[in-house]
Design a protein around this motif. Sequence first.
Motif, short mmCIF file in Angstrom:
data_model
loop_
_atom_site.label_atom_id
_atom_site.label_comp_id
_atom_site.label_asym_id
_atom_site.label_seq_id
_atom_site.Cartn_x
_atom_site.Cartn_y
_atom_site.Cartn_z
N THR A 111 -19.72 -65.26 6.62
CA THR A 111 -19.96 -63.88 6.18
C THR A 111 -19.46 -62.88 7.22
OG1 THR A 111 -21.94 -64.62 4.97
CG2 THR A 111 -21.73 -62.26 5.40
N TRP A 142 -15.84 -62.76 7.08
CA TRP A 142 -15.45 -62.03 5.87
C TRP A 142 -15.40 -60.53 6.15
CZ3 TRP A 142 -18.58 -62.44 0.63
CH2 TRP A 142 -17.81 -61.89 -0.39
N ARG A 161 -23.94 -60.81 -0.50
CA ARG A 161 -22.59 -61.33 -0.66
C ARG A 161 -21.88 -60.66 -1.84
NH1 ARG A 161 -21.46 -65.71 2.39
NH2 ARG A 161 -19.71 -66.28 1.02
#
Length: 254
Positions: free
Chosen positions: A148, A151, A200
Amino acid sequence: MTSKVAARNGFWLAALIVPVATILLFGIIGGLTDINAWVSGIAVGFAEASVLIFIGSCIHQRRRKAASSSAPFTIAMGFIIGVYAVSVILEVILLGSLFKLSGPAYLKIHAMTLLGFAVVLVLVSLLGRYVAGHEEKEGELTARKRETVAWIGAIRGKLNQLSGEEIHSLDRDMAELEETLRYSDPIPHASLHEVEILIREKIAVLEDQVTLIGEVSAEARQGVTEETARMIRDILRTVQDRNMQLLHAKAGST
């Protein structure tokens, strides 16, 4: 690969043949009619099998590069097996050869020793598996957190390819979001599973929004940039709220 499988199969075959050969040897030495000799052979055979299986398991773990958390339990199991093997040898020498206990009494002592060894070994093994499983789960969650954070870093990379003063402001907000995620607890609570999914999903929408900034006209960029800033702050608040709820959830479970 074939040679490794053959070596492993050969090792397990030896773990079967050696105890059987030991049992037969003790029986033959006892004239095939001495119960104590057969009991001694069976006890020593179990001890040999335990040692050989333990060595094989250690080799297998080493090839798999098992987690370091299993090392204390492996050492404990080795110690237990060693104590059992020494106990069997002492019982064979003292009770089987020197004092020559009766067959039923001698068999009962070895049976009790084997039962105690099995119970302790199973308990230690189960505890080791539980700890290893827990560590593996934590490793997966930590890896997910790193994904994450990476990302967000990739989205920042897309953002930095654009120009403009408003882009620098967005990058500062993104940097704050990235740092908050990086230092968040990677171990979520079951009650926050939906929040994790929501975060997310919001990041995925944010990624599309950053892509949109580079595609819209100069006149429309200001509005898209402001909307992107609101999205970043919204994700940041969601992450901060998640962290606070996680803190309370863990405090309430202790």
